[in-house]
Scaffold this motif. Structure first.
Motif, PDB file in Angstrom:
ATOM      1  N   VAL A 246       0.842  -1.207   0.000  1.00 16.94           N
ATOM      2  CA  VAL A 246       0.000   0.000   0.000  1.00 16.94           C
ATOM      3  C   VAL A 246       0.869   1.244   0.000  1.00 16.94           C
ATOM      4  N   ILE A 247       1.877   1.273   0.872  1.00 17.19           N
ATOM      5  CA  ILE A 247       2.754   2.445   0.946  1.00 17.19           C
ATOM      6  C   ILE A 247       3.482   2.645  -0.377  1.00 17.19           C
ATOM      7  N   GLY A 248       3.993   1.556  -0.950  1.00 19.52           N
ATOM      8  CA  GLY A 248       4.677   1.667  -2.227  1.00 19.52           C
ATOM      9  C   GLY A 248       3.771   2.150  -3.345  1.00 19.52           C
ATOM     10  N   SER A 249       2.478   1.860  -3.259  1.00 17.22           N
ATOM     11  CA  SER A 249       1.529   2.305  -4.284  1.00 17.22           C
ATOM     12  C   SER A 249       1.194   3.786  -4.143  1.00 17.22           C
ATOM     13  N   LEU A 250       1.304   4.308  -2.925  1.00 15.60           N
ATOM     14  CA  LEU A 250       0.924   5.701  -2.679  1.00 15.60           C
ATOM     15  C   LEU A 250       2.022   6.689  -3.042  1.00 15.60           C
ATOM     16  N   PHE A 251       3.285   6.240  -3.022  1.00 16.49           N
ATOM     17  CA  PHE A 251       4.408   7.128  -3.329  1.00 16.49           C
ATOM     18  C   PHE A 251       4.899   6.842  -4.732  1.00 16.49           C
ATOM     19  N   SER A 252       5.050   7.893  -5.521  1.00 11.44           N
ATOM     20  CA  SER A 252       5.444   7.718  -6.915  1.00 11.44           C
ATOM     21  C   SER A 252       6.951   7.763  -7.114  1.00 11.44           C
ATOM     22  N   SER A 253       7.705   8.155  -6.083  1.00 12.79           N
ATOM     23  CA  SER A 253       9.147   8.268  -6.225  1.00 12.79           C
ATOM     24  C   SER A 253       9.839   7.649  -5.021  1.00 12.79           C
ATOM     25  N   PRO A 254      10.945   6.910  -5.238  1.00  9.36           N
ATOM     26  CA  PRO A 254      11.677   6.336  -4.095  1.00  9.36           C
ATOM     27  C   PRO A 254      12.246   7.398  -3.173  1.00  9.36           C
ATOM     28  N   ARG A 255      12.446   8.604  -3.682  1.00 10.03           N
ATOM     29  CA  ARG A 255      12.968   9.684  -2.827  1.00 10.03           C
ATOM     30  C   ARG A 255      11.950  10.124  -1.784  1.00 10.03           C
ATOM     31  N   SER A 256      10.680   9.787  -2.005  1.00 12.81           N
ATOM     32  CA  SER A 256       9.644  10.141  -1.032  1.00 12.81           C
ATOM     33  C   SER A 256       9.619   9.203   0.165  1.00 12.81           C
ATOM     34  N   MET A 257      10.351   8.094   0.079  1.00 12.89           N
ATOM     35  CA  MET A 257      10.301   7.106   1.151  1.00 12.89           C
ATOM     36  C   MET A 257      10.897   7.619   2.452  1.00 12.89           C
ATOM     37  N   GLY A 258      11.673   8.696   2.357  1.00 13.01           N
ATOM     38  CA  GLY A 258      12.207   9.292   3.576  1.00 13.01           C
ATOM     39  C   GLY A 258      11.107   9.774   4.511  1.00 13.01           C
ATOM     40  N   LEU A 259       9.929  10.069   3.951  1.00 15.54           N
ATOM     41  CA  LEU A 259       8.804  10.508   4.772  1.00 15.54           C
ATOM     42  C   LEU A 259       8.307   9.381   5.678  1.00 15.54           C
ATOM     43  N   ILE A 260       8.572   8.129   5.291  1.00 13.59           N
ATOM     44  CA  ILE A 260       8.155   6.987   6.093  1.00 13.59           C
ATOM     45  C   ILE A 260       9.208   6.623   7.134  1.00 13.59           C
ATOM     46  N   MET A 261      10.474   6.867   6.815  1.00 16.31           N
ATOM     47  CA  MET A 261      11.547   6.432   7.714  1.00 16.31           C
ATOM     48  C   MET A 261      11.489   7.142   9.064  1.00 16.31           C
ATOM     49  N   LEU A 262      11.136   8.423   9.085  1.00 14.25           N
ATOM     50  CA  LEU A 262      11.121   9.161  10.347  1.00 14.25           C
ATOM     51  C   LEU A 262      10.114   8.569  11.334  1.00 14.25           C
ATOM     52  N   PRO A 263       8.831   8.366  10.946  1.00 12.87           N
ATOM     53  CA  PRO A 263       7.918   7.727  11.905  1.00 12.87           C
ATOM     54  C   PRO A 263       8.318   6.297  12.238  1.00 12.87           C
ATOM     55  N   MET A 264       8.940   5.579  11.301  1.00 13.86           N
ATOM     56  CA  MET A 264       9.393   4.224  11.598  1.00 13.86           C
ATOM     57  C   MET A 264      10.472   4.243  12.675  1.00 13.86           C
ATOM     58  N   MET A 265      11.395   5.184  12.594  1.00 10.96           N
ATOM     59  CA  MET A 265      12.435   5.284  13.618  1.00 10.96           C
ATOM     60  C   MET A 265      11.821   5.640  14.973  1.00 10.96           C
ATOM     61  N   GLY A 266      10.761   6.465  14.938  1.00 10.34           N
ATOM     62  CA  GLY A 266      10.061   6.781  16.175  1.00 10.34           C
ATOM     63  C   GLY A 266       9.428   5.542  16.798  1.00 10.34           C
ATOM     64  N   LEU A 267       8.835   4.685  15.952  1.00  9.55           N
ATOM     65  CA  LEU A 267       8.242   3.437  16.461  1.00  9.55           C
ATOM     66  C   LEU A 267       9.305   2.503  17.026  1.00  9.55           C
ATOM     67  N   VAL A 268      10.463   2.448  16.358  1.00 13.83           N
ATOM     68  CA  VAL A 268      11.558   1.627  16.879  1.00 13.83           C
ATOM     69  C   VAL A 268      11.939   2.082  18.282  1.00 13.83           C
ATOM     70  N   ALA A 269      11.964   3.391  18.481  1.00 14.03           N
ATOM     71  CA  ALA A 269      12.382   3.944  19.766  1.00 14.03           C
ATOM     72  C   ALA A 269      11.432   3.596  20.902  1.00 14.03           C
ATOM     73  N   ILE A 270      10.123   3.451  20.601  1.00 14.00           N
ATOM     74  CA  ILE A 270       9.149   3.250  21.688  1.00 14.00           C
ATOM     75  C   ILE A 270       8.612   1.825  21.757  1.00 14.00           C
ATOM     76  N   SER A 271       9.085   0.919  20.874  1.00 16.06           N
ATOM     77  CA  SER A 271       8.488  -0.413  20.776  1.00 16.06           C
ATOM     78  C   SER A 271       9.240  -1.495  21.529  1.00 16.06           C
ATOM     79  N   GLY A 272      10.151  -1.109  22.407  1.00 17.48           N
ATOM     80  CA  GLY A 272      10.848  -2.106  23.213  1.00 17.48           C
ATOM     81  C   GLY A 272      11.919  -2.858  22.470  1.00 17.48           C
ATOM     82  N   ILE A 273      12.441  -2.301  21.381  1.00 14.15           N
ATOM     83  CA  ILE A 273      13.466  -2.985  20.603  1.00 14.15           C
ATOM     84  C   ILE A 273      14.808  -2.957  21.329  1.00 14.15           C
ATOM     85  N   PHE A 274      15.218  -1.799  21.827  1.00 18.95           N
ATOM     86  CA  PHE A 274      16.518  -1.667  22.465  1.00 18.95           C
ATOM     87  C   PHE A 274      16.435  -1.508  23.983  1.00 18.95           C
TER      88      PHE A 274
END
Length: 281
Positions: free
Chosen positions: A161-189
């Motif tokens: 779904v995410i790949g279908s919504l973004f037309s350029s791979p350069r836009s994927m940086g918009l997803i990385m920031l919230p993903m890093m936030g989830l990593v920080a609060i999800s008990g990974i480290f």
């Protein structure tokens, strides 16, 4: 989707997987995060989880495996779709009968295969580095397998779904920031119980926390559940939440993908290429 499409898609995925293993740049892109997390765990080996004598690095190991599953199913598939929309691969697949279905089967094989490899890069050195991991029983490995499969099924449709919504791979940086936030609060480290309760509730909405929890339940001694929410591995809740994400994703992803495929045309691909060339200049 018929058997012929499944076979064609699987063959395509295996070919792409083989090409990835022979392309140093692609292989490094997949394995570099695993190497980085391996270094992090190495430096955590001397620290212990608060209130226990258990190595923090050993607790982090299964959590990182869960994170690899989520990132593989979600981010890798999304990036593959955006890149191949831009270069016209999706348009060519669309022009062939059953091409889109075969394309998606191929991506599932590719992403699943590389996820297994990236997990092995973390797991094998971790087993040698840390003592006390519960890897001696069949139940541990059965749990690891079902969490892996359910985690991929829960995240791959979302990645599509995410790949279908973004037309350029350069836009994927918009997803990385919230993903890093989830990593920080999800008990990974660090155990999630060390965070405020409102952050714990946010983390429990998403597959990342539950996949990490499932991996910890597979590889850590039962006593380590004491540092988890509810002092339990919560297998039923893990199946329920990941299963819900899987059902929602499998219902939504085909609709979004069909709409995306209908919009693909030669002029759209040419326009994206022109924009990419202008950025390069």
């Amino acid at each position: 989707m018929n058997l012929s499409t499944l076979r064609t898609g699987a063959r395509r995925g295996l070919i792409e997987l083989r090409h990835t293993f022979t392309n140093g740049q692609d292989l490094w892109a997949y394995l570099f995060p695993a190497v980085i997390f391996g270094v992090v765990m190495f430096f955590q080996r001397g620290a212990t989880v608060e209130g226990t004598g258990f190595s923090l690095g050993a607790v982090t190991l299964p959590s990182v495996l869960g994170m690899n599953v989520v990132f593989g199913g979600l981010m890798t598939l999304a990036q593959q779709l955006t890149v191949e929309r831009e270069d016209g691969t999706l348009l060519r697949a669309k022009a062939v009968p059953g091409g889109m279905s075969g394309y998606l089967v191929g991506k599932i094989v590719l992403v699943g295969g590389m996820t297994l490899v990236s997990m092995a890069v973390v797991l094998v050195p971790g087993l040698l580095l840390f003592d006390g991991l519960a890897t001696g029983g069949l139940l541990s490995w059965v749990t690891l397998v079902w969490v892996l499969l359910l985690g991929l099924v829960a995240t791959m449709p979302l990645g599509a779904v995410i790949g279908s919504l973004f037309s350029s791979p350069r836009s994927m940086g918009l997803i990385m920031l919230p993903m890093m936030g989830l990593v920080a609060i999800s008990g990974i480290f660090y155990p999630i119980t060390g965070f405020p309760s409102w952050l714990q509730w946010i983390a429990q909405v998403f597959p990342l926390y539950w996949t990490g929890l499932g991996m910890r339940s597979a590889l850590l001694p039962d006593g380590m559940s004491a540092v988890e929410i509810g002092h339990s591995w919560r297998h039923l809740e893990t199946v329920g939440v990941l299963g819900l994400w899987a059902v929602v994703g499998l219902l939504v992803a085909p609709v979004v993908l069909r709409r995306m495929a209908r919009r693909e045309s030669g002029s759209a691909v040419a326009a994206r290429r022109e924009k990419a060339m202008q950025r390069a200049v």
